[in-house]
Design a protein around this motif. Structure first.
Motif, PDB file in Angstrom:
ATOM      1  N   THR A   1      58.162  64.045  50.679  1.00 61.69           N
ATOM      2  CA  THR A   1      58.694  64.942  49.663  1.00 61.69           C
ATOM      3  C   THR A   1      60.145  65.165  50.075  1.00 61.69           C
ATOM      4  OG1 THR A   1      56.546  65.999  49.435  1.00 61.69           O
ATOM      5  CG2 THR A   1      58.434  67.192  48.547  1.00 61.69           C
TER       6      THR A   1
ATOM      7  N   THR B   1      57.957  61.680  46.620  1.00 61.03           N
ATOM      8  CA  THR B   1      57.561  62.872  45.875  1.00 61.03           C
ATOM      9  C   THR B   1      58.809  63.673  45.537  1.00 61.03           C
ATOM     10  OG1 THR B   1      55.380  62.989  46.884  1.00 61.03           O
ATOM     11  CG2 THR B   1      56.241  65.023  45.956  1.00 61.03           C
TER      12      THR B   1
ATOM     13  N   GLY C   1      56.657  68.586  41.679  1.00 67.07           N
ATOM     14  CA  GLY C   1      55.263  69.031  41.682  1.00 67.07           C
ATOM     15  C   GLY C   1      54.697  69.444  43.029  1.00 67.07           C
ATOM     16  N   HIS C   2      55.470  69.238  44.136  1.00 65.77           N
ATOM     17  CA  HIS C   2      54.945  69.654  45.431  1.00 65.77           C
ATOM     18  C   HIS C   2      55.356  71.111  45.660  1.00 65.77           C
ATOM     19  CE1 HIS C   2      54.035  68.339  49.839  1.00 65.77           C
ATOM     20  NE2 HIS C   2      53.389  69.424  49.479  1.00 65.77           N
TER      21      HIS C   2
ATOM     22  N   ASP D   1      49.467  74.924  48.956  1.00 66.45           N
ATOM     23  CA  ASP D   1      48.544  73.972  48.347  1.00 66.45           C
ATOM     24  C   ASP D   1      47.677  74.593  47.257  1.00 66.45           C
ATOM     25  OD1 ASP D   1      49.415  71.780  49.734  1.00 66.45           O
ATOM     26  OD2 ASP D   1      48.049  72.110  51.418  1.00 66.45           O
TER      27      ASP D   1
ATOM     28  N   ASP E   1      58.529  75.051  43.400  1.00 60.94           N
ATOM     29  CA  ASP E   1      58.632  73.627  43.694  1.00 60.94           C
ATOM     30  C   ASP E   1      59.624  73.447  44.848  1.00 60.94           C
ATOM     31  OD1 ASP E   1      58.437  70.669  41.985  1.00 60.94           O
ATOM     32  OD2 ASP E   1      60.051  70.914  43.446  1.00 60.94           O
TER      33      ASP E   1
ATOM     34  N   TRP F   1      50.651  68.219  42.119  1.00 59.92           N
ATOM     35  CA  TRP F   1      51.094  67.297  43.164  1.00 59.92           C
ATOM     36  C   TRP F   1      50.148  66.110  43.365  1.00 59.92           C
ATOM     37  CZ3 TRP F   1      49.773  68.342  48.889  1.00 59.92           C
ATOM     38  CH2 TRP F   1      50.287  67.323  49.694  1.00 59.92           C
TER      39      TRP F   1
ATOM     40  N   HIS G   1      44.861  66.906  49.393  1.00 53.10           N
ATOM     41  CA  HIS G   1      45.544  65.874  48.619  1.00 53.10           C
ATOM     42  C   HIS G   1      44.674  64.630  48.366  1.00 53.10           C
ATOM     43  CE1 HIS G   1      48.923  63.906  46.827  1.00 53.10           C
ATOM     44  NE2 HIS G   1      49.029  63.001  47.777  1.00 53.10           N
TER      45      HIS G   1
END
Ligand code: ZN
Length: 490
Positions: free
Chosen positions: A34, A71, A74-75, A79, A85, A222, A251
């Motif tokens: 990311t 990435t 969206g991360h 979590d 973002d 994500w 994930h």
């Protein structure tokens, strides 16, 4: 080769003989970075681990399509589908366009990877470039009845999915336990269950990275990007999926659920996970404040570092541990790795110049060493054992060089080929460039000048501060003042 490659599969929790779905083709997907900060050790380990896999599969003549994503949307900060973002936050703090942040850190990631001699993947897709693929996959999941819309967002219905498909198959977690342990966070009342995860999130008014969809102006969750891009480039089912152990849950678990829900198939044959890195015994991470960037390792400019460590020392050090073991970084361990690496490179230089000094009858037999090297790498990429065997070979090389041991033409050329294959092609180790020391020195000089500039500013001596800045710029140094200090690049 006598034995076959075996890979430890996180899904079955055992070593399995590697048999690709469609030989000689191999599809491999690895979760990439990311891009919102300088690449650090935590980025180096998965990149080097799967570079070894990529290199060895190619050595075995497989045609590998290696997809490693970037990435860039969206991360979120945690979590549980909440928080800002990560890219957008950095952009807001630095007053930059989010794509400027993405480009800047993608460039620095690539620079670090090249220094570490990590090969480029075959495809490096960005999440933001695959919003349509993600939307269409979300639609398929909705149509299959495994997701629901709520206030403009779309969530995966974990309980519904779990009725017929085990959610937790990869991580070993049970939905009932998740039910008991998942924290109820604020703003989660849109979800049927706290462990449901977002496929699409409606964007808050201040959220800058947004796309319009039939559900809302928003952005994908994500986990969606890897399912969508993996399917797009490698198909509904492919051979290897890799990443750090920290990605196993939620994930990768979610990736499996999304793909099974949308395509009706288990997406991946072999799941591979590298273990984590610790720093002087502590887990590494930005939030813990002990993250040292790769650039800082290469230049040695960091209070915790006693010296600069070259990219090849870092690479060698990572390979000296098996990828499924934890690896602790310390100055002592790195200094030992540096010595080991130099010893190996010196032996290769000796080997290059070595000439046969005996006949077949009196020659040392190098066949056994070759067999041992293949056995090690075929045993789930056991690089530490492989390196130990290569060091045994160093003794042979030095003994031949000293005239204490005889070698004939056949064994010598096989030995040369062995080191070329394993050290250069497979482990990806190469002699340190002569300029390595110069680079470190340059970095130290620039840092020294920047410290002087900082002091001048503190003393309100702005004329001197500006003079230092102007001269650095004139020498081709790009400077960027941030809240944390001045960032520079050449
Ligand atoms: Zn991923």
């Amino acid at each position: 080769m006598d034995n076959k490659l075996a890979i430890y599969n996180t899904l079955s929790k055992k070593k399995e003989t590697f048999e690709p779905l469609n030989p000689p083709h191999v599809g491999m997907y690895v979760c990439g970075p990311t891009v919102y900060g300088d690449p650090h050790l935590g980025h180096a380990r998965p990149a080097i681990t799967f570079d070894l896999v990529f290199r060895y599969l190619q050595h075995l003549d497989f045609k590998v399509r290696y997809v490693r994503n970037i990435t860039d949307v969206g991360h979120l900060e945690n979590d549980a589908d909440e928080g800002e973002d990560k890219i957008a936050k950095k952009a807001r703090l630095e007053e930059l366009e989010p794509m400027e942040v993405v480009q800047y850190y993608t460039n620095s990631y690539h620079k670090a990877m090249r220094a570490l001699n990590v090969l480029d993947p075959s495809i490096e897709p960005n999440a933001s470039g695959h919003i349509l693929e993600q939307m269409s996959m979300i639609k398929k999941i909705l149509e299959a009845g495994f997701a629901y819309e709520s206030a403009g967002s779309v969530y995966f219905d974990v309980a519904k999915y779990n009725e017929n498909h085990p959610y937790g198959i990869l991580s070993g977690r049970k939905v009932e336990e998740l039910m008991a342990t998942t924290r109820e966070l604020e703003g989660q009342d849109e979800k049927k269950n706290s462990f449901d995860f977002a496929l699409w999130k409606k964007a808050a008014p201040e959220h800058i990275m947004r796309w319009s969809s039939e559900w809302s102006d928003g952005f994908p969750g994500w986990h969606m990007e890897c399912s969508a891009m993996g399917t797009r480039y490698l198909g509904d089912q492919f051979d290897i999926h890799g990443g750090g152990m920290d990605l196993l849950f939620p994930h990768h678990e979610s990736e499996i659920a999304q793909s099974v829900a949308a395509n009706g198939k288990m997406p991946v044959r072999y799941w591979m996970h590298n273990n984590m890195i610790t720093l002087n015994g502590q887990k590494m991470g930005k939030s813990l404040g002990n993250a040292i960037s790769l650039e800082e390792f290469f230049t040695g400019v960091h209070p915790k570092l006693e010296q600069a460590y070259s990219p090849m020392t870092i690479r060698f050090f990572i390979m000296q541990a098996h990828y499924r073991s934890t690896l602790d970084f310390s100055n002592e361990a790195l200094q030992a790795a540096e010595k080991g690496f130099q010893r190996l490179m010196a032996a290769i230089e000796v080997l290059d110049k070595l000439e046969a000094n005996g006949n077949a009858a009196e020659s040392v037999d190098t066949g056994k060493l070759k067999k041992k090297c293949y056995e090690a790498i075929n045993d789930d990429f056991n690089s530490p054992i492989l390196i130990a065997h290569l060091f045994d070979g160093v003794k042979t090389i030095n003994s031949v060089n000293d005239g204490k041991l005889k070698i004939d033409h056949k064994n010598l050329s096989s030995l040369k080929e062995l080191y070329l294959s394993f050290v250069t092609d497979i482990l990806g180790l190469k002699p340190e460039a002569e300029s390595g020391g110069d680079d470190a020195l340059t970095a130290q000089l620039i840092e020294t000048l920047l410290n002087l500039r900082r002091e001048a500013k503190l003393n309100k001596d702005f004329a001197t501060a500006d003079k230092i800045r102007d001269q650095l710029i004139a020498m081709g140094v790009t400077l960027k003042d941030t809240k944390e200090g001045t960032e520079w690049s050449l």
